[in-house]
Design a protein around this motif. Sequence first.
Motif, PDB file in Angstrom:
ATOM      1  N   VAL A   1      -3.360  -5.921  -3.063  1.00 32.30           N
ATOM      2  CA  VAL A   1      -2.625  -5.028  -2.224  1.00 32.30           C
ATOM      3  C   VAL A   1      -2.202  -5.524  -0.823  1.00 32.30           C
ATOM      4  O   VAL A   1      -3.047  -6.143  -0.235  1.00 32.30           O
ATOM      5  CB  VAL A   1      -3.523  -3.739  -2.115  1.00 32.30           C
ATOM      6  N   ALA A   2      -1.084  -5.290  -0.489  1.00 30.33           N
ATOM      7  CA  ALA A   2      -0.530  -5.624   1.031  1.00 30.33           C
ATOM      8  C   ALA A   2      -0.816  -4.563   1.766  1.00 30.33           C
ATOM      9  O   ALA A   2      -0.324  -3.389   1.585  1.00 30.33           O
ATOM     10  CB  ALA A   2       0.965  -6.051   0.762  1.00 30.33           C
TER      11      ALA A   2
ATOM     12  N   LEU B   1       0.802  -1.125   0.053  1.00 29.40           N
ATOM     13  CA  LEU B   1       0.023  -0.056  -0.024  1.00 29.40           C
ATOM     14  C   LEU B   1       1.002   1.228  -0.016  1.00 29.40           C
ATOM     15  O   LEU B   1       0.521   2.163  -0.660  1.00 29.40           O
ATOM     16  CB  LEU B   1      -1.004  -0.094   1.201  1.00 29.40           C
ATOM     17  N   ALA B   2       1.870   1.250   0.656  1.00 30.33           N
ATOM     18  CA  ALA B   2       2.878   2.159   0.782  1.00 30.33           C
ATOM     19  C   ALA B   2       3.403   2.721  -0.642  1.00 30.33           C
ATOM     20  O   ALA B   2       3.439   3.906  -1.074  1.00 30.33           O
ATOM     21  CB  ALA B   2       4.217   2.110   1.829  1.00 30.33           C
ATOM     22  N   ASP B   3       3.382   1.737  -1.637  1.00 32.84           N
ATOM     23  CA  ASP B   3       3.896   2.123  -2.784  1.00 32.84           C
ATOM     24  C   ASP B   3       2.714   2.706  -3.796  1.00 32.84           C
ATOM     25  O   ASP B   3       2.887   3.661  -4.419  1.00 32.84           O
ATOM     26  CB  ASP B   3       4.406   0.792  -3.551  1.00 32.84           C
TER      27      ASP B   3
ATOM     28  N   CYS C   1       3.136   6.432  -5.543  1.00 30.15           N
ATOM     29  CA  CYS C   1       3.352   6.477  -6.801  1.00 30.15           C
ATOM     30  C   CYS C   1       2.666   7.553  -7.713  1.00 30.15           C
ATOM     31  O   CYS C   1       1.881   8.053  -7.073  1.00 30.15           O
ATOM     32  CB  CYS C   1       3.055   5.209  -7.611  1.00 30.15           C
ATOM     33  N   SER C   2       2.918   7.668  -8.703  1.00 29.44           N
ATOM     34  CA  SER C   2       2.022   8.866  -9.586  1.00 29.44           C
ATOM     35  C   SER C   2       0.717   8.435  -9.718  1.00 29.44           C
ATOM     36  O   SER C   2       0.314   7.073  -9.683  1.00 29.44           O
ATOM     37  CB  SER C   2       2.928   8.824 -11.153  1.00 29.44           C
ATOM     38  N   LYS C   3      -0.074   9.342 -10.327  1.00 31.87           N
ATOM     39  CA  LYS C   3      -1.551   8.955 -10.370  1.00 31.87           C
ATOM     40  C   LYS C   3      -1.645   8.076 -11.440  1.00 31.87           C
ATOM     41  O   LYS C   3      -2.784   6.905 -11.414  1.00 31.87           O
ATOM     42  CB  LYS C   3      -2.407  10.362 -10.638  1.00 31.87           C
TER      43      LYS C   3
ATOM     44  N   PRO D   1      -2.829   9.982   0.930  1.00 31.71           N
ATOM     45  CA  PRO D   1      -2.632   8.767   1.128  1.00 31.71           C
ATOM     46  C   PRO D   1      -3.778   7.942   2.273  1.00 31.71           C
ATOM     47  O   PRO D   1      -4.207   8.584   2.835  1.00 31.71           O
ATOM     48  CB  PRO D   1      -1.272   8.983   2.046  1.00 31.71           C
ATOM     49  N   PHE D   2      -3.683   6.456   1.745  1.00 33.26           N
ATOM     50  CA  PHE D   2      -4.755   5.792   2.680  1.00 33.26           C
ATOM     51  C   PHE D   2      -3.934   4.820   3.822  1.00 33.26           C
ATOM     52  O   PHE D   2      -2.789   4.606   3.704  1.00 33.26           O
ATOM     53  CB  PHE D   2      -5.182   4.620   1.819  1.00 33.26           C
ATOM     54  N   ALA D   3      -4.556   4.898   5.115  1.00 37.58           N
ATOM     55  CA  ALA D   3      -4.046   4.399   6.069  1.00 37.58           C
ATOM     56  C   ALA D   3      -3.864   2.830   5.984  1.00 37.58           C
ATOM     57  O   ALA D   3      -3.113   2.320   6.722  1.00 37.58           O
ATOM     58  CB  ALA D   3      -4.682   4.921   7.441  1.00 37.58           C
TER      59      ALA D   3
END
Length: 297
Positions: free
Chosen positions: A171-172, A8-10, A14-16, A42-44
């Motif tokens: 997604v991890a 998820l951090a990636d 990253c770009s849109k 960003p998403f938590a």
Amino acid sequence: MTAAQTPLADLNACSKADFVAALGNIFEYSPWIAEKAAGARPFAGVVQLFEAMKAAVERAPPELRLALIRAHPDLADKTQRAAGLTAESGAEQNSVGLDRLSDAEYRAFERVNNAYRAKFGFPYIVCVRRHTKESILRDFERRLPNGVTTEVANSIGEICRIAALRLDQLVASGDRLPVHGRLSTHVLDTHSGKPAAGIPVELIELSAFGENRVVTRTLTNHDGRTDQPLIGGRPVPIGDYELRFKVAAYFASKNVPMSDPPFLDSIPLRFSVSEPEGHLHVPLLVTPWSYATYRGS
């Protein structure tokens, strides 16, 4: 995290364009949903990411929501398979056996597909990973009498279930979406009052139209349980099942007096699953002359 998963951090960093490329088919052929969600980064966690994507669907105008529904394929449609399903749709339909239907099953799916599309003008959509073939056909029949407004809402709900499972696989994250269930068993030797180890166990998915399907074969361990759930890490499909336990050899190895042939050898327990994301425990309590079960959790 599996090798196929993206942290998820990636996705947050990253770009849109890369974000949309990664998540563009979480909702079938509808990258506009990922585009809308990208602005909320960003998403938590993955739950927050899914809620942002779901919100984009809920806020979309009716014509765009209808286009999302129409982007999905019919189930078990040979013409669409020949033309090429998305990898996600193909894997989902194959998981429930829609790529290997009997003639009777294919005719049943063709009949309900045609009836549904003729009435509503869009394909019947269901999250097939939560169902067996029989329960899909029952769901078809249950939904066919509904009105268009109800079925638009049902379709969007099922699309969101499909998307949640796709996102969970892709997604991890430190949190998890509540999309997995579990089916488990154990065997208790009530003659000796101990767990029964080494009992062969077979889980069978029952079919009214085609052949029954063996889901898994395993052995009970020293605790009378199986090392892994009979079904786990995914929804437990709605449907009818049989657990089959081979117990005669076990009691013979314990030098328990038995008849010849044994009174009990292969014991079938038939049951149904109705909560794909729940935990259903189906144990066997057994002696050489009797057995019982109950619904555990």
